[in-house]
Design a protein around this motif. Structure first.
Motif, PDB file in Angstrom:
ATOM      1  N   ILE A  82       0.850  -1.194   0.000  1.00  0.00           N
ATOM      2  CA  ILE A  82       0.000   0.000   0.000  1.00  0.00           C
ATOM      3  C   ILE A  82       0.880   1.237   0.000  1.00  0.00           C
ATOM      4  O   ILE A  82       1.787   1.368   0.823  1.00  0.00           O
ATOM      5  CB  ILE A  82      -0.928   0.004   1.230  1.00  0.00           C
ATOM      6  CG1 ILE A  82      -1.754  -1.289   1.280  1.00  0.00           C
ATOM      7  CG2 ILE A  82      -1.837   1.233   1.192  1.00  0.00           C
ATOM      8  CD1 ILE A  82      -2.561  -1.574   0.035  1.00  0.00           C
ATOM      9  N   GLU A  83       0.604   2.143  -0.932  1.00  0.00           N
ATOM     10  CA  GLU A  83       1.434   3.345  -1.047  1.00  0.00           C
ATOM     11  C   GLU A  83       0.694   4.594  -0.566  1.00  0.00           C
ATOM     12  O   GLU A  83      -0.293   5.014  -1.173  1.00  0.00           O
ATOM     13  CB  GLU A  83       1.894   3.577  -2.485  1.00  0.00           C
ATOM     14  CG  GLU A  83       2.784   4.811  -2.592  1.00  0.00           C
ATOM     15  CD  GLU A  83       3.401   5.019  -3.953  1.00  0.00           C
ATOM     16  OE1 GLU A  83       4.382   5.783  -4.047  1.00  0.00           O
ATOM     17  OE2 GLU A  83       2.920   4.423  -4.932  1.00  0.00           O
ATOM     18  N   PRO A  84       1.185   5.227   0.498  1.00  0.00           N
ATOM     19  CA  PRO A  84       0.664   6.541   0.899  1.00  0.00           C
ATOM     20  C   PRO A  84       1.211   7.614  -0.043  1.00  0.00           C
ATOM     21  O   PRO A  84       2.394   7.592  -0.398  1.00  0.00           O
ATOM     22  CB  PRO A  84       1.203   6.734   2.322  1.00  0.00           C
ATOM     23  CG  PRO A  84       1.848   5.447   2.707  1.00  0.00           C
ATOM     24  CD  PRO A  84       2.198   4.741   1.440  1.00  0.00           C
TER      25      PRO A  84
ATOM     26  N   VAL B 153       2.232   6.873   6.553  1.00  0.00           N
ATOM     27  CA  VAL B 153       2.478   5.503   6.989  1.00  0.00           C
ATOM     28  C   VAL B 153       1.393   5.056   7.961  1.00  0.00           C
ATOM     29  O   VAL B 153       0.889   3.928   7.879  1.00  0.00           O
ATOM     30  CB  VAL B 153       3.877   5.383   7.628  1.00  0.00           C
ATOM     31  CG1 VAL B 153       4.024   4.069   8.384  1.00  0.00           C
ATOM     32  CG2 VAL B 153       4.951   5.495   6.549  1.00  0.00           C
ATOM     33  N   ALA B 154       0.993   5.932   8.865  1.00  0.00           N
ATOM     34  CA  ALA B 154      -0.077   5.589   9.813  1.00  0.00           C
ATOM     35  C   ALA B 154      -1.381   5.299   9.082  1.00  0.00           C
ATOM     36  O   ALA B 154      -2.115   4.361   9.433  1.00  0.00           O
ATOM     37  CB  ALA B 154      -0.267   6.718  10.822  1.00  0.00           C
ATOM     38  N   ASP B 155      -1.679   6.088   8.042  1.00  0.00           N
ATOM     39  CA  ASP B 155      -2.881   5.841   7.238  1.00  0.00           C
ATOM     40  C   ASP B 155      -2.798   4.482   6.551  1.00  0.00           C
ATOM     41  O   ASP B 155      -3.792   3.741   6.469  1.00  0.00           O
ATOM     42  CB  ASP B 155      -3.036   6.915   6.160  1.00  0.00           C
ATOM     43  CG  ASP B 155      -3.430   8.272   6.715  1.00  0.00           C
ATOM     44  OD1 ASP B 155      -3.818   8.353   7.895  1.00  0.00           O
ATOM     45  OD2 ASP B 155      -3.328   9.255   5.948  1.00  0.00           O
ATOM     46  N   ALA B 156      -1.623   4.146   6.019  1.00  0.00           N
ATOM     47  CA  ALA B 156      -1.449   2.874   5.331  1.00  0.00           C
ATOM     48  C   ALA B 156      -1.661   1.707   6.291  1.00  0.00           C
ATOM     49  O   ALA B 156      -2.292   0.702   5.945  1.00  0.00           O
ATOM     50  CB  ALA B 156      -0.057   2.798   4.708  1.00  0.00           C
ATOM     51  N   LYS B 157      -1.151   1.838   7.511  1.00  0.00           N
ATOM     52  CA  LYS B 157      -1.348   0.779   8.511  1.00  0.00           C
ATOM     53  C   LYS B 157      -2.831   0.614   8.832  1.00  0.00           C
ATOM     54  O   LYS B 157      -3.328  -0.513   8.966  1.00  0.00           O
ATOM     55  CB  LYS B 157      -0.552   1.100   9.773  1.00  0.00           C
ATOM     56  CG  LYS B 157       0.939   0.902   9.619  1.00  0.00           C
ATOM     57  CD  LYS B 157       1.627   1.019  10.971  1.00  0.00           C
ATOM     58  CE  LYS B 157       3.079   0.587  10.884  1.00  0.00           C
ATOM     59  NZ  LYS B 157       3.714   0.488  12.207  1.00  0.00           N
ATOM     60  N   ALA B 158      -3.542   1.729   8.955  1.00  0.00           N
ATOM     61  CA  ALA B 158      -4.977   1.669   9.240  1.00  0.00           C
ATOM     62  C   ALA B 158      -5.731   1.032   8.083  1.00  0.00           C
ATOM     63  O   ALA B 158      -6.681   0.257   8.282  1.00  0.00           O
ATOM     64  CB  ALA B 158      -5.514   3.071   9.519  1.00  0.00           C
TER      65      ALA B 158
END
Length: 314
Positions: A174-176, A188-193
């Protein structure tokens, strides 16, 4: 004089790197794998691109995910022949997600196009030996959201086709992307979520991009450390989105952070993607390449990256 906040974070990473260097020098023997994302080379042939990378000493490539229809895109045998002639191995594939194939779209036909695109691109990635494919949760070039449920809609759409990744042993990364280009998943936090929302074993990894990170993260090195084992590929460009060494990016801290998280291993890649500043970069796919500029940019980036790496490891 009291250090600035970013300097405190820099020093924390430098200290961790120096400790690793002193206590476990064996973990620094393997150098970082340097790749290149070729879709920014425009309409030139794969043969020309491969020759340029070979000349620069780059042995891996992230291929343009150009299977926009069943009759379009790279052919497996031809691709392997061209790359093999230049000693280049496929690292992964750069999935391309725009308005026409948007996982988060409120138009079902566009979500279906994204699903069909992955059904073509994931088997191709496996067939050419790539270990990952980049997945962007929303269309690149569309910074305004459709509505308040596009995150959930995107996650559900990707989940519906996620068995593809495990079936073909290809990792979804997944690429932010910065907020000037996308409406969701910008850090990165958005990608983890997002990965947690998809909730599938085939969707567990992250592709970070330091150009986007300089806008969306409070500290690039810290964000890389937080990405940890989920990070599988890192796009590189300097602060002006040009060749490394042509801007003001703190490359040393980035390299140290990568070694701290053990990124110097097989299947993990540092992949330059200098596209130049501006909004949606996808027009670069169709541009007529300035071969001299591209040659200089690739050689400069490869040389500077290895130079800084050796300075730190010496």
């Amino acid at each position: 004089m009291k250090p600035q906040n970013f300097e405190v974070k820099n020093e924390k990473i430098r200290t961790a790197f120096q400790t690793l260097k002193q206590e476990h020098p064996e973990r620094l023997q393997q150098r970082l794998n340097l790749s290149w994302s070729n879709w920014g080379f425009g309409i030139e042939s794969l043969e020309e691109s491969a020759a340029r990378l070979e000349k620069a000493g780059i042995r891996y490539i992230e291929l343009h995910g150009n299977h926009y229809g069943p009759d379009l895109g790279y052919k497996v045998d031809e691709t392997l022949k061209v790359l093999g002639d230049h000693g280049i191995t496929v690292a992964g594939v750069c999935g391309m997600f725009g308005n026409d194939n948007d996982l988060s779209s409120n138009r079902a036909i566009q979500r279906q196009a994204a699903i069909d695109y992955l059904k073509r691109e994931v088997p191709f990635t496996a067939a050419v030996g790539g270990s990952y494919i980049l997945v962007v949760p929303g269309a690149v070039g569309r910074p305004d959201k459709y509505d308040d449920v596009e995150f959930e809609r995107s996650a559900a759409t990707l989940r519906s086709v996620a068995d593809l990744f495990t079936q073909h042993n290809v990792k979804a990364a997944i690429e932010p992307i910065r907020s000037a280009e996308v409406s969701l998943v910008r850090s990165v936090a958005d990608a983890k979520a997002y990965i947690e929302a998809v909730d599938h074993p085939g969707v567990q990894h992250i592709n970070a991009d330091i150009y986007h990170m300089q806008v969306e993260e409070s500290h690039i090195g810290e964000a890389l450390v937080n990405a940890g084992e989920q990070l599988i590929n890192l796009h590189l460009a300097d602060s002006n989105r040009l060749a490394l060494g042509w801007g003001a990016m703190d490359l040393d801290t980035i390299i140290m952070a990568l070694y701290v998280i053990g990124f110097n291993q097989a299947g993990h890649y540092c992949t330059p993607e200098p596209l130049g500043p501006g909004g949606a970069p996808y027009p670069a796919m169709y541009g007529k390449p300035d071969k001299k500029t591209l040659d200089d940019m690739v050689l400069q980036t490869a040389r500077y990256f290895r130079e800084r790496e050796e300075e730190l490891l010496a």
